[in-house]
Structures are given as structure tokens and as C-alpha cells.
Enzyme design. Structure first.
Site, PDB file in Angstrom:
ATOM      1  N   SER A  23       0.831  -1.209   0.000  1.00  0.00           N
ATOM      2  CA  SER A  23       0.000   0.000   0.000  1.00  0.00           C
ATOM      3  C   SER A  23       0.864   1.258   0.000  1.00  0.00           C
ATOM      4  O   SER A  23       0.345   2.366   0.041  1.00  0.00           O
ATOM      5  CB  SER A  23      -0.945  -0.003   1.208  1.00  0.00           C
ATOM      6  OG  SER A  23      -0.226  -0.148   2.407  1.00  0.00           O
ATOM      7  N   ASN A 110      -2.142  -2.570  13.058  1.00  0.00           N
ATOM      8  CA  ASN A 110      -3.607  -2.430  12.970  1.00  0.00           C
ATOM      9  C   ASN A 110      -4.107  -1.173  13.677  1.00  0.00           C
ATOM     10  O   ASN A 110      -4.961  -0.457  13.149  1.00  0.00           O
ATOM     11  CB  ASN A 110      -4.290  -3.671  13.542  1.00  0.00           C
ATOM     12  CG  ASN A 110      -3.936  -4.919  12.761  1.00  0.00           C
ATOM     13  OD1 ASN A 110      -3.370  -4.826  11.660  1.00  0.00           O
ATOM     14  ND2 ASN A 110      -4.233  -6.070  13.314  1.00  0.00           N
ATOM     15  N   THR A 155     -39.650  26.257 -10.967  1.00  0.00           N
ATOM     16  CA  THR A 155     -39.941  24.901 -10.494  1.00  0.00           C
ATOM     17  C   THR A 155     -40.203  24.110 -11.764  1.00  0.00           C
ATOM     18  O   THR A 155     -40.730  24.660 -12.743  1.00  0.00           O
ATOM     19  CB  THR A 155     -41.182  24.843  -9.571  1.00  0.00           C
ATOM     20  OG1 THR A 155     -42.335  25.229 -10.317  1.00  0.00           O
ATOM     21  CG2 THR A 155     -41.038  25.760  -8.360  1.00  0.00           C
ATOM     22  N   HIS A 156     -39.820  22.845 -11.769  1.00  0.00           N
ATOM     23  CA  HIS A 156     -39.925  22.003 -12.979  1.00  0.00           C
ATOM     24  C   HIS A 156     -39.191  22.646 -14.160  1.00  0.00           C
ATOM     25  O   HIS A 156     -39.548  22.407 -15.309  1.00  0.00           O
ATOM     26  CB  HIS A 156     -41.383  21.754 -13.382  1.00  0.00           C
ATOM     27  CG  HIS A 156     -42.258  21.333 -12.241  1.00  0.00           C
ATOM     28  ND1 HIS A 156     -42.436  20.028 -11.869  1.00  0.00           N
ATOM     29  CD2 HIS A 156     -42.992  22.072 -11.363  1.00  0.00           C
ATOM     30  CE1 HIS A 156     -43.254  19.964 -10.827  1.00  0.00           C
ATOM     31  NE2 HIS A 156     -43.603  21.192 -10.490  1.00  0.00           N
ATOM     32  N   SER A 277     -13.394  25.077 -28.090  1.00  0.00           N
ATOM     33  CA  SER A 277     -13.524  23.823 -28.821  1.00  0.00           C
ATOM     34  C   SER A 277     -12.401  23.750 -29.845  1.00  0.00           C
ATOM     35  O   SER A 277     -11.934  24.774 -30.340  1.00  0.00           O
ATOM     36  CB  SER A 277     -14.882  23.802 -29.526  1.00  0.00           C
ATOM     37  OG  SER A 277     -14.834  22.945 -30.641  1.00  0.00           O
ATOM     38  N   LYS A 283     -17.158  28.532 -29.654  1.00  0.00           N
ATOM     39  CA  LYS A 283     -17.517  27.900 -28.382  1.00  0.00           C
ATOM     40  C   LYS A 283     -16.759  28.453 -27.181  1.00  0.00           C
ATOM     41  O   LYS A 283     -15.604  28.821 -27.246  1.00  0.00           O
ATOM     42  CB  LYS A 283     -17.257  26.383 -28.454  1.00  0.00           C
ATOM     43  CG  LYS A 283     -18.170  25.684 -29.425  1.00  0.00           C
ATOM     44  CD  LYS A 283     -19.527  25.373 -28.817  1.00  0.00           C
ATOM     45  CE  LYS A 283     -19.363  24.334 -27.811  1.00  0.00           C
ATOM     46  NZ  LYS A 283     -20.001  23.112 -27.893  1.00  0.00           N
ATOM     47  N   ASN A 285     -16.861  26.857 -23.394  1.00  0.00           N
ATOM     48  CA  ASN A 285     -17.491  25.775 -22.621  1.00  0.00           C
ATOM     49  C   ASN A 285     -17.221  25.904 -21.119  1.00  0.00           C
ATOM     50  O   ASN A 285     -16.125  26.274 -20.712  1.00  0.00           O
ATOM     51  CB  ASN A 285     -16.964  24.420 -23.094  1.00  0.00           C
ATOM     52  CG  ASN A 285     -17.279  24.169 -24.557  1.00  0.00           C
ATOM     53  OD1 ASN A 285     -18.316  24.616 -25.064  1.00  0.00           O
ATOM     54  ND2 ASN A 285     -16.383  23.487 -25.244  1.00  0.00           N
ATOM     55  N   GLU A 290     -18.696  21.429 -15.520  1.00  0.00           N
ATOM     56  CA  GLU A 290     -19.041  20.079 -15.996  1.00  0.00           C
ATOM     57  C   GLU A 290     -18.209  19.024 -15.298  1.00  0.00           C
ATOM     58  O   GLU A 290     -18.696  17.948 -14.950  1.00  0.00           O
ATOM     59  CB  GLU A 290     -18.827  19.997 -17.516  1.00  0.00           C
ATOM     60  CG  GLU A 290     -19.875  20.770 -18.295  1.00  0.00           C
ATOM     61  CD  GLU A 290     -19.509  20.915 -19.765  1.00  0.00           C
ATOM     62  OE1 GLU A 290     -18.950  19.976 -20.358  1.00  0.00           O
ATOM     63  OE2 GLU A 290     -19.781  21.996 -20.329  1.00  0.00           O
ATOM     64  N   TYR A 317      -9.193  -6.714  12.352  1.00  0.00           N
ATOM     65  CA  TYR A 317      -8.589  -6.271  11.091  1.00  0.00           C
ATOM     66  C   TYR A 317      -8.586  -7.375  10.041  1.00  0.00           C
ATOM     67  O   TYR A 317      -8.295  -8.532  10.327  1.00  0.00           O
ATOM     68  CB  TYR A 317      -7.150  -5.781  11.327  1.00  0.00           C
ATOM     69  CG  TYR A 317      -6.485  -5.293  10.052  1.00  0.00           C
ATOM     70  CD1 TYR A 317      -6.651  -3.984   9.617  1.00  0.00           C
ATOM     71  CD2 TYR A 317      -5.722  -6.158   9.270  1.00  0.00           C
ATOM     72  CE1 TYR A 317      -6.069  -3.547   8.434  1.00  0.00           C
ATOM     73  CE2 TYR A 317      -5.133  -5.721   8.078  1.00  0.00           C
ATOM     74  CZ  TYR A 317      -5.310  -4.411   7.671  1.00  0.00           C
ATOM     75  OH  TYR A 317      -4.734  -3.977   6.507  1.00  0.00           O
ATOM     76  N   GLN A 322      -7.376  -2.366   4.010  1.00  0.00           N
ATOM     77  CA  GLN A 322      -6.395  -1.518   3.326  1.00  0.00           C
ATOM     78  C   GLN A 322      -7.066  -0.754   2.182  1.00  0.00           C
ATOM     79  O   GLN A 322      -6.572   0.290   1.749  1.00  0.00           O
ATOM     80  CB  GLN A 322      -5.256  -2.397   2.793  1.00  0.00           C
ATOM     81  CG  GLN A 322      -4.142  -1.649   2.114  1.00  0.00           C
ATOM     82  CD  GLN A 322      -2.904  -2.510   1.947  1.00  0.00           C
ATOM     83  OE1 GLN A 322      -2.176  -2.760   2.889  1.00  0.00           O
ATOM     84  NE2 GLN A 322      -2.670  -2.985   0.738  1.00  0.00           N
ATOM     85  N   LYS A 325      -8.328   3.321   1.846  1.00  0.00           N
ATOM     86  CA  LYS A 325      -7.542   4.531   1.608  1.00  0.00           C
ATOM     87  C   LYS A 325      -7.792   5.227   0.278  1.00  0.00           C
ATOM     88  O   LYS A 325      -8.127   6.416   0.247  1.00  0.00           O
ATOM     89  CB  LYS A 325      -6.052   4.216   1.765  1.00  0.00           C
ATOM     90  CG  LYS A 325      -5.707   3.945   3.210  1.00  0.00           C
ATOM     91  CD  LYS A 325      -4.318   3.440   3.410  1.00  0.00           C
ATOM     92  CE  LYS A 325      -4.226   2.814   4.776  1.00  0.00           C
ATOM     93  NZ  LYS A 325      -5.097   1.592   4.912  1.00  0.00           N
TER      94      LYS A 325
HETATM   95  N1  ARG Z   1      -0.999  -1.414   5.089  1.00  0.00           N
HETATM   96  C1  ARG Z   1      -1.967  -1.929   5.999  1.00  0.00           C
HETATM   97  C2  ARG Z   1      -3.297  -1.178   5.810  1.00  0.00           C
HETATM   98  O1  ARG Z   1      -3.265  -0.190   5.152  1.00  0.00           O
HETATM   99  C3  ARG Z   1      -1.513  -1.774   7.385  1.00  0.00           C
HETATM  100  C4  ARG Z   1      -2.086  -2.720   8.343  1.00  0.00           C
HETATM  101  C5  ARG Z   1      -1.511  -4.034   8.164  1.00  0.00           C
HETATM  102  N2  ARG Z   1      -1.873  -4.934   9.182  1.00  0.00           N
HETATM  103  C6  ARG Z   1      -1.771  -6.253   9.002  1.00  0.00           C
HETATM  104  N3  ARG Z   1      -2.094  -7.001   9.961  1.00  0.00           N
HETATM  105  N4  ARG Z   1      -1.320  -6.726   7.889  1.00  0.00           N
HETATM  106  O2  ARG Z   1      -4.338  -1.555   6.243  1.00  0.00           O
END
Ligand code: ARG
Length: 457
Positions: A23, A110, A155-156, A277, A283, A285, A290, A317, A322, A325
Site C-alpha cells: 500500500s 492495525n 420549479t420544474h 472547442s 464555443k 465551454n 461540468e 482487522y 487496506q 484509503k
Molecule cells: N498497510 C496496511 C493497511 O493499510 C496496514 C495494516 C496491516 N496490518 C496487518 N495485519 N497486515 O491496512
């Protein structure tokens, strides 16, 4: 990078699995929070005599230098480390030797990752609130400038009643104030520290979780260790709050796009916030609006993704977590960018009050006021409503408007009509007579502006 958790296993992890598992590509943005958390942890360990005071000093000093080196670009993050927690710990041990290996006493990745996420997202929440305030201020300023610019309220998407442009803009300011309120409320629950929950069950060490939490600015600690490491409600809540705010930005975007069209021509965005454009030379835009409207879809996706990832997970956990994120980081990035373009786009837009007024003059948006006129003179509202409708039909048939229809014609519908009816159906008067609290009159708009400014303080 060598695995810090090697021991139970001796075989190499396949490079494909390694890449899939990592990660660090996306959690490295939490390096400051990770280090700040570790500094507090070292201090707590020393205070509780779990490590020596001198050891904590070494750890803290090295952690600060790692943070500064990353910030200054002197230390690049090794992407072969599994995640940011592993990277910082490995770098720490590389710098200070065996004492670095003591930092992970009485904690786990964790609770560490849950802590980092809360800290990181608290900052993001603050930034979203600040940027939202800037947008509200921009809306407020425009509303002040155009508090007596008449336009049709819809409205509408049918012209309904005359309103002031300032009133319309302030409706969005109110939505955004509620968005801020929601974000602040979300932050209250986010501001609870999970550190010290360890892997799942707490620890046998004599830790002081409250002290560590207070060093990091938390209001309190998670009261159940399993919950502390499993809870991602704060991610869901933030995603919901961002989704709601994006909904508001998207609705305003849609109106900006409509208002910028030739058909409406109520506003013209500054060249700085439009594109042309590649083929059609005429144009201009409203791409920014958007894009905000379009990006709202992916933010909803981030929310749904998180809900779906969590729904079947047993405590505590699981690696699925993971996945908390990228979605929420994306949502934060998206709304922050959207807010950054939105405020100056509003500030710099040109408002074409003449066109708004012309649109207000077409569409019989004072027909309610015509009916009210007869009601005021004693006719039951249902009857006056019917007569007004008939007069509108007459005008449509003959290409006329209520404001200039001769009194003699009015009188042929009802003897109650007198010269003063023209006062009552004057568009500006129509809007200004709606002086009930929260209405569209200039006085009410001024009160709304005072309210919004008060809230922004
Ligand atoms: N990179 C992990 C996460 O983002 C960290 C936690 C990892 N914990 C584990 N028991 N493998 O969740």
C-alpha cells in the site's frame, strides 16, 4: 526490502504478491501522521518505563529527522517497503540501530494504521471546511452585489415566480453551511484515538492510552480494542459528507452550465474558467462546472466502494481494510480541487442582469400576484386563481404581457381591478413583497447575508 514480519515464514513472497499486497504507493501521503504517532508512542513508552527515557530521546530525534528529510526531499520513500509504517520503522532502525526495534512495543500496525487514517483525515476535513468557507464567502459577496437583480425562480425548470439572483446564490450558501456542520460533526467522532488497541485485544504492557491520545490532540480513546481497530465509520461518514457536498456543488454546476448557455445567457464565466472547442471557433465551454458535476459520480463510487468493502468483514482487522484509503483520498482530493476552482469561478463570473430581467418579464411569473390582488379585494383565492389563469391565456393568445395589458381588458374579467393592480404585479414589487423570513425580498437577503457571515466567523 526485507520483511520485518519474517520469522513464521521463511520462503520468499512472490514479487507479484508483494506488489499486490503493498500500500506504500498510496499510504505514503500519511508519512507525517505516521511519524507524529510514533513520536507520541515513544514518549508514552518512556513515561510508562517500558523503554528508557534516553531511548525515547533517540527515537524522537531520529523520527523528526526522518520526517524533515522526507519533507525536504532528502529521503525518498522506498516503494519496495510494504507500507509507510514499515518504511518509517525500517529507516528508523537503519539510523539508530537496535533501539529502533523497540518502537513497535505495545502497538500493532492495525491500531497504527487506524490512528494514521484518523489523523490524516482530520486534517483533510479541516481543509475541506476552510475551502468551503471561501466558497461561501464568494457566494455571499455575489449575493450582496446582486441582491436586487430580478430573475425568474423556477420549479420544474418552468418560470415560476420572480426572485432576486442574490437569493438564489444564498440558497447554495445555506447548503454549504450545513455541509460544514456535517463535517465538524464527523470530525468529533473521528477524533477518538485507537492507538493502544494493538492487534485486537489490547496489551499486557502498562500503557497509558489517554496520555498518548492527548499528545496527538484526540478528545478520547476507543473504549473497545476490537472496535478500535475495526472501525471505519469515520471513513464512511466523511465519504458521505463529501458526497453530499459534491451533490450541492454539482447542482450549482448544472445551473452555471445552463445559465451560461445562449438559451439562458444569465451569466458569462471568465475566460480563466472556460475552454474552447478544437473545431467550433464560437464555443466557450463551462468545463470546470461540468467536471465538478462529473466528478461527483466518482465520489459516490468511493462511498459505495467503502460500504461494500466493509459489509461482510468479521472482526477485527482484515486486509480488505487496506482498501479504505484510495477511495477516501480520492474523494478528498476531488472535493478540494473542486472547491479550489469553484470559488474564483464564482468571483469572476459576469452576471447579465438585463437578460435575467428579460426572462423574468416573459413567462407570467407575476400571475400569483395578480390572483393575490383579487383575493386582497375580497374574491376567494380559487376564483381569483381561475380568473388570473384566463387572463394569462388571453395574453398568450394575443402576444401580450400582464404588465401592459390595458385596464379595460382587466375589467372585462373582474370589476375589482383598478389602476393600482399595476403596482402589485410590478416584478420588483412582487419580489420585495415576499418579505417573510427567508423570502426573496432585498431586506430578507440582507438578513440572510448577515446570518451567513455570522456563521462563517
Ligand atoms: N498497510 C496496511 C493497511 O493499510 C496496514 C495494516 C496491516 N496490518 C496487518 N495485519 N497486515 O491496512
Amino acid at each position: 526490502m526485507a520483511k520485518m514480519w519474517a520469522g513464521r515464514t521463511s520462503g520468499e513472497v512472490s514479487s507479484i504478491a508483494d506488489a499486490f499486497n503493498a500500500s506504500i504507493g498510496f499510504d505514503q501521503r500519511m508519512y507525517k501522521e505516521d511519524i507524529e504517532g510514533s513520536i507520541a508512542h515513544a514518549k508514552m513508552l518512556a513515561r510508562q518505563h517500558i523503554i528508557e527515557e534516553s531511548e525515547a530521546d533517540i527515537l524522537v530525534e531520529a523520527l523528526i529527522s526522518i520526517r524533515d528529510d522526507i519533507s525536504e526531499g532528502k529521503l525518498s520513500i522506498d516503494e519496495t517497503a510494504e507500507d509507510i509504517h514499515m518504511f518509517v520503522e525500517a529507516e528508523l532502525t537503519r539510523r539508530v540501530g537496535d533501539v529502533g526495534k523497540k518502537l513497535h512495543t505495545a502497538r500493532s500496525r492495525n491500531d497504527q494504521v487506524a490512528l494514521d487514517m484518523r489523523m490524516y483525515l482530520k486534517n483533510e476535513t479541516d481543509e475541506i471546511i476552510e475551502k468551503t468557507k471561501s466558497l461561501i464567502a464568494a457566494l455571499c459577496e455575489k449575493a450582496e452585489s446582486y441582491k436586487s437583480a430580478i430573475m425568474p425562480g423556477y420549479t420544474h425548470l418552468q418560470r415560476a415566480q420572480p426572485i432576486m439572483f442574490g437569493h438564489h446564490l444564498l440558497a447554495y450558501a445555506m447548503m454549504l453551511l450545513r455541509d460544514i456542520d456535517r463535517l465538524k460533526d464527523c470530525k468529533k467522532r473521528m477524533n477518538i484515538s485507537p492507538i493502544g488497541c494493538c492487534a485486537l485485544a489490547g496489551t499486557t504492557y502498562d500503557t497509558d492510552r489517554e496520555y498518548e491520545a492527548s499528545l496527538l490532540g484526540f478528545d478520547g480513546i476507543a473504549m473497545n480494542s476490537l472496535d478500535g481497530v475495526s472501525d471505519r465509520d469515520f471513513v464512511l461518514e466523511l465519504l458521505f459528507d463529501i458526497s453530499t457536498e459534491m451533490t450541492h456543488l454539482s447542482r450549482l454546476s448544472e445551473e452555471i452550465i445552463l445559465w451560461s448557455s445562449w438559451e439562458f445567457s444569465f451569466i458569462e464565466l471568465s475566460d480563466a474558467f472556460t475552454t474552447g472547442s478544437s473545431i467550433m471557433p464560437q464555443k466557450k465551454n463551462s468545463d470546470m462546472a461540468e467536471l465538478v458535476r462529473g466528478k461527483t459520480g466518482r465520489v459516490y463510487g468511493d462511498l459505495m466502494g467503502m460500504f461494500t468493502a466493509l459489509k461482510g468483514l468479521p472482526l477485527a482487522y482484515n486486509k480488505d481494510m487496506q482498501e479504505d484509503k484510495e477511495g477516501v483520498f480520492d474523494a478528498c482530493d476531488t472535493i478540494l480541487m473542486s472547491l479550489c476552482v469553484f470559488a474564483p469561478m464564482i468571483e469572476s463570473m459576469k452576471v447579465k442582469t438585463e437578460n435575467m430581467k428579460k426572462a423574468a418579464q416573459r413567462g407570467f411569473i407575476n400571475a400569483t400576484d395578480l390572483a393575490d390582488y383579487l383575493t386582497k379585494k375580497g374574491m376567494p383565492f380559487r376564483s381569483s386563481y381561475k380568473i388570473s389563469g384566463e387572463i394569462v391565456a388571453y395574453c398568450i393568445e394575443h402576444g401580450l404581457v400582464l404588465e401592459t395589458l390595458p385596464l379595460s381588458v382587466y375589467k372585462s374579467y373582474s370589476e375589482l381591478f383598478e389602476e393600482d393592480l399595476y403596482e402589485d404585479i410590478d416584478l420588483i414589487n412582487c419580489a420585495n413583497r415576499r418579505n417573510s423570513k427567508g423570502g426573496t425580498s432585498v431586506g430578507s437577503i440582507e438578513e440572510q447575508i448577515r446570518y451567513v457571515k455570522e456563521q462563517l466567523k
